[in-house]
Structure formats: C-alpha cells, structure tokens
Design an enzyme around this catalytic site. Structure first.
Site, PDB file in Angstrom:
ATOM      1  CG  ASN A   1      43.958  56.454  75.120  1.00 26.11           C
ATOM      2  OD1 ASN A   1      43.270  57.278  75.720  1.00 26.11           O
ATOM      3  ND2 ASN A   1      45.116  56.011  75.593  1.00 26.11           N
ATOM      4  CD1 TRP A   2      40.019  60.083  70.955  1.00 25.59           C
ATOM      5  CD2 TRP A   2      38.188  61.007  71.856  1.00 25.59           C
ATOM      6  NE1 TRP A   2      38.996  59.948  70.046  1.00 25.59           N
ATOM      7  CE2 TRP A   2      37.861  60.511  70.573  1.00 25.59           C
ATOM      8  CE3 TRP A   2      37.185  61.629  72.601  1.00 25.59           C
ATOM      9  CZ2 TRP A   2      36.580  60.618  70.034  1.00 25.59           C
ATOM     10  CZ3 TRP A   2      35.915  61.742  72.061  1.00 25.59           C
ATOM     11  CH2 TRP A   2      35.625  61.242  70.793  1.00 25.59           C
ATOM     12  CE  LYS A   3      47.615  58.308  74.338  1.00 27.02           C
ATOM     13  NZ  LYS A   3      49.032  58.159  74.114  1.00 27.02           N
TER      14      LYS A   3
ATOM     15  CG  HIS B   1      47.917  54.124  78.486  1.00 23.92           C
ATOM     16  ND1 HIS B   1      49.006  54.973  78.451  1.00 23.92           N
ATOM     17  CD2 HIS B   1      47.552  53.928  77.203  1.00 23.92           C
ATOM     18  CE1 HIS B   1      49.275  55.278  77.188  1.00 23.92           C
ATOM     19  NE2 HIS B   1      48.398  54.656  76.406  1.00 23.92           N
TER      20      HIS B   1
ATOM     21  CD  GLU C   1      48.990  51.548  74.024  1.00 25.35           C
ATOM     22  OE1 GLU C   1      48.463  52.074  73.048  1.00 25.35           O
ATOM     23  OE2 GLU C   1      48.992  52.066  75.151  1.00 25.35           O
TER      24      GLU C   1
ATOM     25  N   GLY D   1      53.380  57.956  70.677  1.00 26.35           N
ATOM     26  CA  GLY D   1      53.477  59.389  70.374  1.00 26.35           C
ATOM     27  C   GLY D   1      54.717  59.770  69.575  1.00 26.35           C
TER      28      GLY D   1
ATOM     29  CB  SER E   1      53.445  55.746  66.273  1.00 26.44           C
ATOM     30  OG  SER E   1      53.968  56.626  67.248  1.00 26.44           O
TER      31      SER E   1
ATOM     32  N   GLY F   1      46.097  56.503  69.439  1.00 30.61           N
ATOM     33  CA  GLY F   1      46.119  57.738  70.217  1.00 30.61           C
ATOM     34  C   GLY F   1      45.937  58.934  69.291  1.00 30.61           C
TER      35      GLY F   1
HETATM   36  P1  13P Z   1      49.803  57.182  69.808  1.00 31.34           P
HETATM   37  O1  13P Z   1      48.935  56.509  68.765  1.00 31.34           O
HETATM   38  O2  13P Z   1      49.618  58.652  69.856  1.00 31.34           O
HETATM   39  O3  13P Z   1      51.218  56.728  69.716  1.00 31.34           O
HETATM   40  O4  13P Z   1      49.251  56.658  71.247  1.00 31.34           O
HETATM   41  C1  13P Z   1      49.126  55.309  71.452  1.00 31.34           C
HETATM   42  C2  13P Z   1      48.446  55.080  72.737  1.00 31.34           C
HETATM   43  O5  13P Z   1      48.990  55.390  73.791  1.00 31.34           O
HETATM   44  C3  13P Z   1      47.107  54.492  72.696  1.00 31.34           C
HETATM   45  O6  13P Z   1      46.682  54.072  73.938  1.00 31.34           O
END
Ligand code: 13P
Length: 263
Positions: free
Chosen positions: A10-12, A105, A179, A185, A224, A245
């Site tokens: 997930n590159w957001k 999400h 999640e 994060g 994470s 992420g």
């Molecule tokens: P991180 O891996 O940066 O914690 O993000 C997880 C996430 O939200 C994946 O959808």
C-alpha cells in the site's frame, strides 16, 4: 490463489508517476536477480499486489503486465457511475487493470469519516463487478485500552460484510486485512501473540458469518511490517500474508519481505 500468501504493498498518497516507474522497475529487476521472477513472470508461491494512488494505476498496470504481479486501488466508490465528483467506480478500476480494491483502510475511516455502512456499500459494489477486495479492520488505541478490540473488529466485519453471499465469495476473493490502528506507521508491529489471537478471532467470526463456506477468506496482517519482523509474522499459521506500507516503498526492503515470505 486462496492457498497462497498475499503480499500487498500500500503506497498510500506517495510517488509521482516517474517515482512509481523507478520503484516498479527496480522491484521487477531485483525479483529477477533473486530468481523470484524468471523471464517475465513471478515464480513464487505467493501473490504480490501493488496499490499505487489512483493517478499511477494505469501506468503501473502497463509496467507489471505479464509479470504476475497484480494491481489494486486504495479505495473504490459504491455506485457504478453518475454524478459523484471525485469518485471512481469498480468498472473504471477494472478498465485500467486492477483486479483488487482496498476498502475501509483506517486512514480513510479516520480522515474521510468512512463508516461501516459506507464501507459495506463499497464492498457490495466491488463484488458485484467481480473485483477482489481487501477489507481492512482494526482497533484503535483507545478501543484496545478499553479492552474492546474483539468487539470493534466484530462490528467492522459484520457490518462491512453485511449482505455478502457465499456464492460471491466463491466468485471473487475477499481478504480481511487486520491492521491495528495504533501500530500503523509506528515502526513497531503488534506482538505475534496479539496478531495470532486477533486472527483466530477473525477466523471464528468469518466461520460464524459464512457457516457453510468451504474456503474462508484469507486474513492478512498489516502495521509496521518490515524486513526484520516479517519472518516471525509470516510464520504464524493463521497469517495468510501481509499488508505493507512504509517498507513497500523501498525496493530492497520490499523484495526482502517477498523473499522471506516465500523461502
Ligand atoms: P505501515 O507498514 O507503514 O505501518 O502501514 C501499514 C498500512 O497501513 C498498510 O495498509
């Protein structure tokens, strides 16, 4: 694909199309060097899905064509078409090469105030177009502090999946992404004990929601995940993959995760 581990990037809200090109080409190159991708196609017992932001979907789709890597959006709307400024329908996503849509999400629940009812309409609309979905659930820090984790997740699952039929689940894939909001994060994943216990709970809930379904949706963990903790997390028997992420936006870290999941 249901018995394969899923590795979902997930590159957001990151990357220009040029940055996305560099990352995708480096991932393909590195997977080739690691012999996980031979010639042009993935040769691993896992499914790799990339979820760039909307503007890069079409471009990334052309870069991963014939590699066996799949494409997902990070969201989808609940109507098929019409006067919904800014929204994107399942058929538009399929048109640019998506086979997956991520729904619910926690960042969308938090910043866009998405409710379980909105999420449910998105789930039903995506499935009606045979788009596979990854439905994200997870407790907030406050819910965890109050020991309401299972209650919160049960609510998200039952209301998010309301009206989904077993036959839809046989036609498209539904994956549940667990999640925990408080670890996303943060740099530190939930403990393996917590992950195992919530995944067991989700699995029991799914059995109760779909009592006669032979093959239950896969349950993947996100929050994470990195190249240091991936082996421990992926080795849990009830973890069917990971949602990544930050670490998915670095070629070496992401390919290391893929390597450790499949070896
Ligand atoms: P991180 O891996 O940066 O914690 O993000 C997880 C996430 O939200 C994946 O959808």
């Amino acid at each position: 694909m249901k018995n394969k581990k899923l590795i979902f990037a997930n590159w957001k809200m990151n990357f220009s199309s040029e940055q996305a090109r560099v990352l995708v080409e480096s991932i393909i190159d590195k997977l080739n060097k690691l012999e996980l991708l031979k010639g042009t196609a993935l040769k691993i017992d896992a499914e790799v899905v990339l979820a760039p932001a909307f503007p890069s979907l079409s471009f990334v789709s052309s870069l991963i064509r014939h590699t066996g890597i799949s494409l997902s959006s990070q969201d989808v709307f609940w109507e098929a078409k019409g006067p919904y400024t800014g929204e994107v329908s399942p058929s538009m996503l399929i048109d640019v090469g998506c086979t997956w849509a991520m729904i619910g999400h926690s960042e969308r629940r938090q910043y866009l105030l998405e409710t379980n009812e909105m999420i449910n309409k998105k789930v039903l609309n995506a499935l009606s177009q045979d788009l596979n979905i990854i439905l994200c659930v997870g407790e907030s820090f406050e819910q965890r502090r109050r020991k309401n984790t299972f209650e919160a997740i049960s609510d998200q699952l039952r209301r998010g999946l309301r009206g989904v039929t077993e036959s839809q689940l046989n036609e498209s894939e539904v994956v549940i992404g667990y999640e925990p909001v408080w670890v996303i994060g943060s740099g530190e994943a939930a403990s393996v004990e917590d992950i195992a216990s919530v995944h067991n709970f989700v699995s029991d809930e799914l059995k109760s929601i779909f009592p006669t379904l032979k093959s239950l949706p896969r349950i993947v963990y996100g929050g994470s995940v990195n190249s240091e903790n991936i082996e421990q997390i992926a080795s849990l028997s009830n973890v069917d993959g990971v949602l990544v992420g930050n670490a998915s936006m670095d070629c070496d870290k992401f390919c290391d995760i893929v390597l450790k999941v499949v070896k």
